[in-house]
Each structure stands twice: as structure tokens, then as C-alpha cells.
Design an enzyme around this catalytic site. Structure first.
Site, PDB file in Angstrom:
ATOM      1  N   GLN A   1     -10.289  -2.150   3.077  1.00 40.51           N
ATOM      2  CA  GLN A   1      -9.548  -3.235   3.902  1.00 40.51           C
ATOM      3  C   GLN A   1      -9.437  -2.552   4.674  1.00 40.51           C
ATOM      4  O   GLN A   1      -9.280  -2.501   6.183  1.00 40.51           O
ATOM      5  CB  GLN A   1      -8.637  -3.770   3.375  1.00 40.51           C
ATOM      6  CG  GLN A   1      -7.191  -2.580   2.900  1.00 40.51           C
ATOM      7  CD  GLN A   1      -5.953  -3.933   2.782  1.00 40.51           C
ATOM      8  OE1 GLN A   1      -6.002  -3.615   2.170  1.00 40.51           O
ATOM      9  NE2 GLN A   1      -5.123  -3.840   3.533  1.00 40.51           N
TER      10      GLN A   1
ATOM     11  N   MET B   1       0.930  -0.972  -0.406  1.00 41.20           N
ATOM     12  CA  MET B   1      -0.323  -0.056  -0.022  1.00 41.20           C
ATOM     13  C   MET B   1       1.209   1.170  -0.236  1.00 41.20           C
ATOM     14  O   MET B   1       0.029   2.306   0.099  1.00 41.20           O
ATOM     15  CB  MET B   1      -1.218   0.016   1.349  1.00 41.20           C
ATOM     16  CG  MET B   1      -1.780  -1.527   1.029  1.00 41.20           C
ATOM     17  SD  MET B   1      -3.208  -0.843   1.823  1.00 41.20           S
ATOM     18  CE  MET B   1      -2.902  -0.418   3.950  1.00 41.20           C
TER      19      MET B   1
ATOM     20  N   HIS C   1       9.491  -3.256   3.545  1.00 39.90           N
ATOM     21  CA  HIS C   1       8.935  -3.424   2.097  1.00 39.90           C
ATOM     22  C   HIS C   1      10.239  -4.010   1.295  1.00 39.90           C
ATOM     23  O   HIS C   1      10.057  -4.748  -0.118  1.00 39.90           O
ATOM     24  CB  HIS C   1       8.380  -2.774   1.599  1.00 39.90           C
ATOM     25  CG  HIS C   1       7.150  -2.601   2.032  1.00 39.90           C
ATOM     26  ND1 HIS C   1       6.639  -0.888   2.732  1.00 39.90           N
ATOM     27  CD2 HIS C   1       5.888  -2.694   2.592  1.00 39.90           C
ATOM     28  CE1 HIS C   1       6.026  -1.069   3.291  1.00 39.90           C
ATOM     29  NE2 HIS C   1       5.191  -2.374   2.439  1.00 39.90           N
TER      30      HIS C   1
HETATM   31  O1  PAF Z   1      -0.073  -5.643   3.705  1.00 40.66           O
HETATM   32  C1  PAF Z   1      -0.705  -4.361   2.925  1.00 40.66           C
HETATM   33  O2  PAF Z   1       0.254  -4.098   2.471  1.00 40.66           O
HETATM   34  C2  PAF Z   1      -1.803  -5.188   2.134  1.00 40.66           C
HETATM   35  O3  PAF Z   1      -3.002  -5.786   3.356  1.00 40.66           O
HETATM   36  C3  PAF Z   1      -2.175  -5.190   0.439  1.00 40.66           C
HETATM   37  C4  PAF Z   1      -1.657  -7.405   0.658  1.00 40.66           C
HETATM   38  C5  PAF Z   1      -1.385  -4.992   0.236  1.00 40.66           C
HETATM   39  C6  PAF Z   1      -3.256  -5.773   0.163  1.00 40.66           C
HETATM   40  O4  PAF Z   1      -3.960  -4.049   0.183  1.00 40.66           O
END
Ligand code: PAF
Length: 281
Positions: free
Chosen positions: A59, A28, A35
Site C-alpha cells: 500500500q 501498521m 489506535h
Molecule cells: O489504516 C491502516 O493502518 C492500514 O491501512 C491498514 C488498515 C492496517 C491496512 O494495512
């Protein structure tokens, strides 16, 4: 080399058509070293690396949390460029959801407890957007952090249940020197909260040590961790559970590896973490 930034779904399908050995890192944005570790793993194992950057509205439980979520596409693209990402897929919400979806993906059981209990609908939003990303990008492998262990378990099960041809690759949690798991939410902590935050990992590590020493009663293990968290007045514990690592259901007795998972609030910031606890052989 800068990655090519793709915004449209049709454009993305065309750009990636026929690409073999594709590795996807779904994010995100607000990219950090956690990351970075996912991208590095993808880069090692994949001919083509795609990072998706999409703050997924479905979400989030609170509109304010969605609106305040940090967004800086230019910085994220730089971050990806430095790590050899080939493509960044960064659609607008209207591209991903031209209409509110009538079709969603719900994974039973795994998403019910822990974070699912406190964030109703969150995992439906996660599973649905990840399924959409898999269909759009069609990766061979997709990389997810163990910090979000419940999300990882849920996505693994979704891909198995729905026969999605994607290998889900787990990547260990990245921690700073204090043990605090790296998260985009850490930057919301004020200095006092930041100083208190490492106690979460300390408490979970103490739980793991107790399990390693042979304790089989989850309540006794939880008591050890809760006592440590209780010493820090700034912390409000949302949950602390010992769960089986696949179904993410609370265990009544520890007879194999379990995950100690917790969520806590520090002021306005919610942090989660987990540690795998293995009993003695
Ligand atoms: O972990 C995340 O950043 C989010 O939940 C994902 C997997 C990119 C889904 O939007």
C-alpha cells in the site's frame, strides 16, 4: 498481562481456532491514542481482541516511505498490553507475501478519487491486505478510524460486496487539544510545521459550519476552507473535496450529509483529515 505475539499464519489459525466474539484492530504499528481508541472499543465489545501490526508494503507508493515507516514492535506490544489486547498478530512481509500476489482486491469508484488519485495502487494494497487479515483471523468485528474515511468506506463496501462475515465498526477521529487529528505521521513534523498543522481541521470545520448554515454550492464551501489554508504559507494543499460519504465521489450540490476531505503537505509530511458536514434540517 502481555498479549501473545503470533508471527506465523498457521500458528495464528491454531491459536484462534474456535474463538468466539473476536474483535480485530488492524494497524501498521507505531501505535498512538487513535489506535488506543480502536482497541478500547474492541475491548468493550469483544471476548477476544487481536491487534494486527503489519507495515504492508503493497500500500506504499514510494519505497522510501515504506522503509522510513516507524517500527517498534516491543513498544507496540507494551501499548497493547496496557489496553488488555489478547493477541498481537505481527507477521513478516515474507509470511504475508511469500510470492508477489497475483490475486488482489480492487474496489471500484470509492478508491478512485481523493487519496486514490494521488496514491495509485494504495487502496488495492489496503483492500487486499485487509481481506487477507480477515481470512487469517476471521474476526466477528473489525475496527477502523474515521480519520481514514475513504479507507473505511472502501472496506465497508468490500465486505458487503464479497459477503465477508465481518461487522465493520467505525471509530471517531481522535484529536489533540489543537484539533489536529492524531496520526503516526505527526511525529515527522518539525516545530514550525507542527504549529501550522491544526489549520487543516480549522479549514474543514469552517466548511462544515458553512454547510450547517445552508450553503448548497460545494465550490463556495471549498473556497471558505481554501482561504483559511491559503493563509498558512508552509502548507501545500493536495486536494480538498466535498464528497458523498458512501461512494466518496465529489458532489455537485449539497443536499444531504457530505464529507469535507483534504490532504496537504507540510514540508515532507503528508497529512489527511475529514469532517462530516450536515446541512440544516
Ligand atoms: O489504516 C491502516 O493502518 C492500514 O491501512 C491498514 C488498515 C492496517 C491496512 O494495512
Amino acid at each position: 498481562m502481555k498479549p501473545r505475539v503470533l508471527k506465523g499464519i498457521v500458528e495464528t489459525r491454531t491459536a484462534l481456532a474456535g474463538a468466539a466474539g473476536l474483535g480485530l484492530v488492524p494497524t501498521m504499528g507505531a501505535l498512538h491514542d487513535g489506535h488506543g481508541r480502536l482497541i478500547e472499543a474492541a475491548r468493550r465489545e469483544s471476548a477476544v481482541v487481536v491487534t494486527s501490526i503489519f507495515v504492508n508494503p503493497t500500500q506504499f507508493n514510494q519505497a522510501s516511505d515504506y522503509e522510513q515507516y516507524p517500527r517498534d514492535l516491543a513498544a507496540d506490544v507494551e501499548f497493547c498490553a496496557a489496553r488488555g489486547v489478547d493477541f498481537v498478530f505481527a507477521p513478516e512481509a515474507a509470511e504475508m507475501y511469500p510470492d508477489p500476489p497475483l490475486t488482489t482486491v480492487e474496489v471500484a469508484q470509492i478508491g478512485d478519487g481523493l487519496c486514490g488519485r494521488y496514491r495509485p495502487g494504495h487502496f488495492r494494497g489496503v483492500a487486499t491486505v485487509v481481506a487477507k487479515l480477515f481470512h487469517i483471523i476471521q474476526p466477528e468485528r473489525a475496527y477502523f478510524g474515521e480519520k481514514d474515511a475513504q479507507q473505511l468506506a472502501l472496506i465497508r463496501r468490500m465486505t458487503a460486496d464479497l459477503n465477508m462475515p465481518v461487522e465493520i465498526v467505525p471509530v471517531p477521529t481522535v484529536r489533540d487539544a489543537s484539533g489536529l487529528a492524531i496520526s503516526s505521521r505527526n511525529r515527522r513534523l518539525n516545530p514550525r510545521e507542527r504549529a501550522a498543522a491544526p489549520v487543516l481541521y480549522q479549514a474543514l470545520s469552517a466548511a462544515a459550519a458553512r454547510v450547517a448554515a445552508g450553503e448548497t454550492d460545494p465550490d463556495k464551501v471549498k473556497a471558505v476552507a481554501l482561504e483559511i489554508l491559503g493563509c498558512e504559507p508552509l502548507i501545500r494543499v493536495e486536494y480538498l473535496e466535498l464528497v458523498d460519504p458512501e461512494r466518496m465521489q465529489a458532489v455537485e450540490r449539497i443536499s444531504g450529509p457530505v464529507r469535507a476531505a483534504a490532504a496537504m503537505w507540510l514540508g515532507e509530511t503528508r497529512l489527511i483529515d475529514n469532517v462530516l458536514c450536515s446541512p440544516p434540517k
